[in-house]
Write a protein that holds these residues in place. Structure first.
Motif, mmCIF file in Angstrom:
data_model
loop_
_atom_site.group_PDB
_atom_site.id
_atom_site.type_symbol
_atom_site.label_atom_id
_atom_site.label_comp_id
_atom_site.label_asym_id
_atom_site.label_seq_id
_atom_site.Cartn_x
_atom_site.Cartn_y
_atom_site.Cartn_z
ATOM 1 N N MET B 246 0.835 -1.200 -0.442
ATOM 2 C CA MET B 246 0.236 -0.194 0.183
ATOM 3 C C MET B 246 0.945 1.601 -0.582
ATOM 4 N N ILE B 247 1.857 1.322 0.926
ATOM 5 C CA ILE B 247 2.347 2.511 1.040
ATOM 6 C C ILE B 247 3.736 2.403 0.073
ATOM 7 N N GLY B 248 4.504 1.371 -0.470
ATOM 8 C CA GLY B 248 5.931 1.163 -1.196
ATOM 9 C C GLY B 248 6.933 0.759 -0.386
ATOM 10 N N ARG B 249 6.849 1.260 0.795
ATOM 11 C CA ARG B 249 7.831 1.314 1.654
ATOM 12 C C ARG B 249 7.401 0.344 3.619
ATOM 13 N N GLU B 250 8.539 1.395 4.258
ATOM 14 C CA GLU B 250 8.125 0.364 5.829
ATOM 15 C C GLU B 250 7.423 1.539 6.172
ATOM 16 N N ILE B 251 6.598 1.224 7.293
ATOM 17 C CA ILE B 251 5.712 2.483 7.914
ATOM 18 C C ILE B 251 6.879 2.609 8.820
ATOM 19 N N PRO B 252 6.741 4.283 9.050
ATOM 20 C CA PRO B 252 7.660 4.479 10.197
ATOM 21 C C PRO B 252 7.050 4.693 11.573
ATOM 22 N N GLN B 253 7.831 4.460 12.142
ATOM 23 C CA GLN B 253 6.914 4.485 13.937
ATOM 24 C C GLN B 253 7.232 5.560 15.180
ATOM 25 N N PRO B 254 6.580 6.782 14.972
ATOM 26 C CA PRO B 254 7.671 7.251 16.147
ATOM 27 C C PRO B 254 8.161 6.714 17.048
ATOM 28 N N SER B 255 9.160 7.993 17.795
ATOM 29 C CA SER B 255 9.312 7.259 18.856
ATOM 30 C C SER B 255 8.941 7.723 20.152
ATOM 31 N N ARG B 256 9.279 7.780 21.255
ATOM 32 C CA ARG B 256 8.688 8.689 22.563
ATOM 33 C C ARG B 256 9.911 8.340 23.806
ATOM 34 N N THR B 257 9.803 9.268 24.565
ATOM 35 C CA THR B 257 10.415 8.738 25.812
ATOM 36 C C THR B 257 8.598 9.399 26.920
ATOM 37 N N PRO B 258 8.922 8.874 28.375
ATOM 38 C CA PRO B 258 7.960 8.958 28.785
ATOM 39 C C PRO B 258 7.190 10.524 29.335
ATOM 40 N N ALA B 259 6.225 11.376 29.442
ATOM 41 C CA ALA B 259 6.357 11.988 29.786
ATOM 42 C C ALA B 259 6.912 13.037 31.003
ATOM 43 N N LYS B 260 6.755 14.414 31.094
ATOM 44 C CA LYS B 260 7.162 14.962 32.463
ATOM 45 C C LYS B 260 6.509 15.930 32.157
ATOM 46 N N PRO B 261 4.669 15.336 33.086
ATOM 47 C CA PRO B 261 3.910 16.567 32.514
ATOM 48 C C PRO B 261 4.455 18.127 34.037
ATOM 49 N N GLY B 262 4.196 18.935 33.551
ATOM 50 C CA GLY B 262 3.898 20.184 34.965
ATOM 51 C C GLY B 262 3.070 20.148 35.952
ATOM 52 N N LYS B 263 3.320 20.842 36.952
ATOM 53 C CA LYS B 263 1.813 20.505 37.420
ATOM 54 C C LYS B 263 1.173 21.023 38.100
ATOM 55 N N ARG B 264 1.104 22.491 37.709
ATOM 56 C CA ARG B 264 0.281 23.250 37.283
ATOM 57 C C ARG B 264 -0.335 23.404 36.119
ATOM 58 N N PRO B 265 -1.847 23.288 35.868
ATOM 59 C CA PRO B 265 -2.403 22.936 34.634
ATOM 60 C C PRO B 265 -2.302 24.005 33.866
ATOM 61 N N ALA B 266 -2.048 24.091 32.567
ATOM 62 C CA ALA B 266 -2.057 24.364 31.535
ATOM 63 C C ALA B 266 -3.861 24.772 31.274
ATOM 64 N N LEU B 267 -4.806 23.998 31.133
ATOM 65 C CA LEU B 267 -6.180 24.455 30.299
ATOM 66 C C LEU B 267 -6.902 22.985 30.603
ATOM 67 N N GLU B 268 -7.839 24.036 32.410
ATOM 68 C CA GLU B 268 -8.566 23.567 32.950
ATOM 69 C C GLU B 268 -10.151 23.749 32.721
ATOM 70 N N ILE B 269 -11.099 22.578 32.310
ATOM 71 C CA ILE B 269 -12.478 22.972 32.430
ATOM 72 C C ILE B 269 -12.746 22.531 33.828
ATOM 73 N N ARG B 270 -14.011 22.791 34.301
ATOM 74 C CA ARG B 270 -14.399 22.458 35.672
ATOM 75 C C ARG B 270 -15.958 22.276 35.019
ATOM 76 N N ALA B 271 -16.440 20.803 35.622
ATOM 77 C CA ALA B 271 -18.051 20.598 35.575
ATOM 78 C C ALA B 271 -18.787 21.385 34.460
ATOM 79 N N LEU B 272 -18.633 21.415 33.417
ATOM 80 C CA LEU B 272 -18.810 22.101 32.261
ATOM 81 C C LEU B 272 -20.433 21.238 32.014
ATOM 82 N N THR B 273 -21.353 22.082 31.867
ATOM 83 C CA THR B 273 -23.091 21.632 30.986
ATOM 84 C C THR B 273 -22.953 22.587 30.215
ATOM 85 N N HIS B 274 -23.326 22.132 28.869
ATOM 86 C CA HIS B 274 -23.318 23.351 27.692
ATOM 87 C C HIS B 274 -24.340 22.961 27.036
ATOM 88 N N GLU B 275 -25.477 23.941 26.537
ATOM 89 C CA GLU B 275 -26.545 23.004 25.681
ATOM 90 C C GLU B 275 -25.972 23.796 24.214
#
Lengths: 306, 526
Positions: B246-275
């Motif tokens: 299908m692709i004509g070559r091998e499928i590349p796989q992304p490399s990754r290391t474990p995440a090191k998330p920060g402590k303070r949230p960058a984005l939050e949604i709290r108890a949101l109900t929306h019509e």
């Protein structure tokens, strides 16, 4: 209480052309085509109708001729927007101006002439009822036919295959094409039918309710019709209600005068137009209902199987 | 017609039956590209035949020609041994070819029965019992009197298949039918397809998912860049060999290391109900979502479960009332009532689902499209556009993301969907955001480019950006996300860590399994 019968009669006479033209516009808009040339189509229908009565004396021939003339005008509009893919709003306004201009041109020799009004057909029994009888049931035949036409269209959109196909084309021309319908052909027929109705409505005004030809006699009623369809949220039953309400508003002038209130006549004649603006503004605040009822593809150019 | 009898054995017997449909040398080109180049193909009655290829390989064009939507420039189409000239879909249907579209051709404001009656000569009322009967026979339950807009995607697909079956087709074309289904919806669909094949109906199954093709199909025709590269017996193939064809070559796989998330949230949604404003939209209910710097959170779910609404609330296209402004926070700052422009100033960048119209303006050039969101990067000086900077920025996006186009002055609409997407992702990444929200970031993008986009997202995460990826494709989320949450009917599931995420758990969540858990745990608490 003669004036009450007079008001009822005035209301239905004013409402009938609004109803017929609005039903025609409804068919076109349900198929997804916004035809803003109603004013011009009504004017042309009125002029042709008037001329035919003046020359032949036949009111039915006049109604027919007026309808056919406007259907022809609608066909020009339909060709431009459906085949050459013109913008619907701009084309509609242009064709509308053409219609008004043509009406003025061919009506020139008849300026300020009058014709005998269309015959009234009193309905047996019903016309003997006091007040309502002479008010509602002693009218030209078209006044009774208009609500019947509305009922037929209501049934058509609700229960018939034709109505279903028109709704489908208006909602998603791409899907309708994929299912195998001729979108352009269906829209063309819908627009031309709309033109036929607008022409009949225009001719009704010049040969049944006003019977005097003057240039510009449609006086914005075509625009009221366009607004009426929006006001009705594209539903037949609400078009009927709306048409009679607007019909009443157009004779509000007489109503106010008969109540003995002194007001400048210019203000009074503008009542229906002001009512239109208010009604549209109030309704448009509820965007959700418009989105549920409006034909989804309304006004959008559809360019086939690209 | 004896062909119908022969098909009953299906599979093994299929190859010796005379072909139902045969294509020879079919070519179709559009203005600048050859979409189908000399395509040959043959299908026997009762055969489940896969058309495999990447997005943009020409599968859809081919199907449209078989179904009469497009006319081929040259080549022959033979149906039951006779040359046919397919003029329109109605003719294809009358021959016995049906199609189930990827983007359904159903009308939302009509009922199922009304929709189906549009493609037959019968009235909706008369069709209802037949719809129920066919539904029973092929395992396709759907209520004929239901309005289409109230149906789930799976139900819509069933309605569409029933519509096809009512015309007793000999060949059904299915365009990526599994792409809209939750994992649990796929086996029943396959059962239906197998029953159809046993009845003698041939099925053209279009897909780019190898597992599915190996589980279901007898033969496969593999397309690449508008050409047929191979026609194979599926049983002799492995996933790997199919993928390479299908692709004509091998499928590349992304490399990754474990995440090191920060402590303070960058984005939050709290108890949101929306019509939703849109009457056909999804109501969001009790949404809680926290996104930290340096992590990728994936939002899984079958599309139509509130993804669009959630994305609009995050981007600011749907802004909340002032009273509810605390429900959305960026870096601790309440911003629920801010518009998209103000949120971008706070460091949020956004890749919307629709490329044309929301991600980019089709009629504008790439430079102008770049300016739309990148203008704060010094491209506007004293109210005037710094053309050279804008052009340099655009060219940088084009080369870094390997966007195929005629240059920075090309109009956005002249790019293919996948290429435009690469450009938009590149542009948003180069804004150096603190938060990136990407909706279906690789939809319609070819495998190689999709891998590049995913690698870029992971690189961005490692530099400390908080990333939210909303996607229909579970495989994609498993590949990039550090945590997963699932949207189902406007509700968000609990967060699942990467290590615990597997398709059976997430699949269960995708059909609302977490709601039951919630009720259970509440019952225990009480």
């Amino acid at each position: 209480m003669d004036w009450l019968a007079f008001l009822l009669s005035g209301t239905v006479l004013a409402a009938t052309p609004l109803l017929i033209a609005a039903l025609g516009e409804l068919i076109a808009e349900k198929s997804g085509v916004l035809n803003l040339s109603v004013e011009g189509m009504m004017a042309l229908g009125a002029a042709i109708g008037f001329i035919v009565v003046a020359e032949s004396g036949s009111h039915w021939l006049a109604i027919l001729a007026g309808g056919l003339a406007s259907a022809g005008l609608a066909a020009i509009f339909a060709f431009v927007v459906l085949v050459t893919l013109g913008n619907q709003v701009a084309t509609g306004i242009a064709v509308g101006i053409l219609g008004v201009g043509l009406a003025g041109l061919i009506g020139k020799p008849y300026e300020s002439m009058t014709v005998p009004p269309m015959a009234r057909v009193p309905l047996p029994l019903l016309s003997d009822i006091p007040i309502i009888g002479p008010g509602l049931f002693n009218q030209p035949l078209l006044v009774y036919l208009a609500p019947l036409l509305a009922a037929a269209l209501w049934w058509m959109f609700k229960h018939s295959k034709v109505g279903l196909v028109i709704r489908a084309v208006g909602e998603s021309p791409e899907s309708a094409h994929a299912v195998g319908y001729d979108v352009v052909g269906i829209r063309f027929l819908a627009v031309v039918t709309g033109g036929l109705f607008a022409g009949i409505a225009g001719a009704f005004i010049s040969v049944a309710s006003t019977t005097l030809w003057s240039d510009g006699m449609i006086a914005g009623r075509g625009w009221i019709v366009v607004a009426l369809v929006v006001f009705a949220m594209w539903r037949v039953e609400r078009v009927v209600i709306g048409a009679y309400l607007f019909g009443a508003a157009t004779i509000a002038e007489l109503l106010v005068q008969s109540a003995g209130i002194a007001a400048p006549s210019q203000l009074l004649t503008s009542i229906p137009y002001i009512a239109t603006i208010i009604a549209i503004a109030l309704l448009s605040m509820d965007g959700k209902r418009i989105r549920l009822n409006a034909p989804v593809s309304l006004g959008r150019v559809y360019n086939g199987a690209q | 017609m004896k062909t119908e009898l022969i098909g009953s054995k299906s599979g093994a017997g299929a190859s010796c039956a005379p072909p139902l449909l045969e294509l020879a040398g079919v070519t179709k080109s559009f203005a600048t590209t050859v979409a189908n180049d000399d395509i040959s193909l043959s299908i026997a009655p009762g055969e489940i035949h896969a058309i495999l290829g990447e997005n943009g390989a020409g599968k859809s064009t081919l199907m449209k020609m078989i179904y009469g939507v497009l006319a081929p420039d040259s080549g022959r189409i033979r149906w039951q041994g006779e040359d046919v000239l397919m003029r329109n879909p109605a003719q294809a249907r009358s021959l016995g070819i049906g199609m189930v579209f990827q983007h359904f051709s159903l009308f939302e404001t009509l009922t199922v029965a009304e929709n189906i009656s549009l493609s037959t000569s019968q009235s909706a009322a008369k069709l209802s019992p037949r719809i129920a009967e066919i539904g029973n026979r092929f395992g396709l339950p759907v209520d004929p009197s239901a309005m289409v807009h109230s149906l789930s995607v799976g139900q819509r697909q069933r309605a569409e298949i029933i519509r096809c079956l009512l015309q007793q087709p000999k060949l059904i074309i299915m365009d990526e039918p599994t792409s809209v289904l939750p994992p649990s919806g796929i086996p029943p669909l396959f059962d239906t397809i197998r029953k159809l094949a046993e009845d003698g109906c041939a099925v053209l199954f279009i897909s780019h998912k190898l597992e599915e093709i190996r589980a279901l199909c007898h033969r496969a025709t593999i397309m690449r860049a508008g050409k047929v590269v191979a026609a194979v017996d599926v049983a002799t193939q492995t996933n790997r060999s199919l993928a390479e064809l299908m692709i004509g070559r091998e499928i590349p796989q992304p490399s990754r290391t474990p995440a090191k998330p920060g402590k303070r949230p960058a984005l939050e949604i709290r108890a949101l109900t929306h019509e939703p404003e849109d009457p056909f939209g999804t109501r969001l209910e009790g949404i809680d979502l926290v996104l930290h710097p340096g992590e990728i959170v994936g939002i899984a779910g079958v599309s139509g479960n509130g993804q669009k609404e959630l994305a609009a609330i995050l981007s600011g296209e749907t802004s909340l009332s002032r009273a509810e402004r605390d429900r959305v926070r960026i870096n601790g700052e309440s911003c629920g009532d801010l518009g998209p422009g103000q949120r971008r100033k706070l460091g949020l960048s956004f890749v919307p689902e629709e490329r044309n119209g929301r991600g980019a303006v089709p009629e504008m050039t790439l430079v102008q499209n770049a300016l739309l969101t990148a203008h704060p990067l010094g491209m506007v000086q004293k109210g005037l556009i710094a053309r050279r900077d804008a052009r340099a920025f655009t060219e940088h996006c084009i080369s870094a993301m390997n966007v195929r186009c005629s240059g920075a002055a090309a109009e956005a609409r002249s790019l293919s969907g996948g290429n435009l997407q690469k450009f938009i992702v590149g542009r948003e990444i180069r804004l150096q955001p603190k938060i990136l929200i990407a909706s279906q970031p690789t939809w319609g993008v070819d495998i190689g480019a999709a891998a590049a986009i995913r690698q870029e997202l992971i690189r961005l995460r490692d530099s400390g950006v908080a990333i939210l990826v909303i996607s229909d494709e579970l495989e994609e989320l498993f590949e990039v996300a550090d945590r997963l949450q699932v949207l189902f009917r406007g509700r968000l599931s609990p967060s699942v860590d990467r290590a615990d995420a597997n398709s059976s758990l997430v699949g269960e969540y995708m059909t609302g399994g977490f709601l039951q858990q919630r009720i259970d745990s509440e019952a225990v608490a009480a």
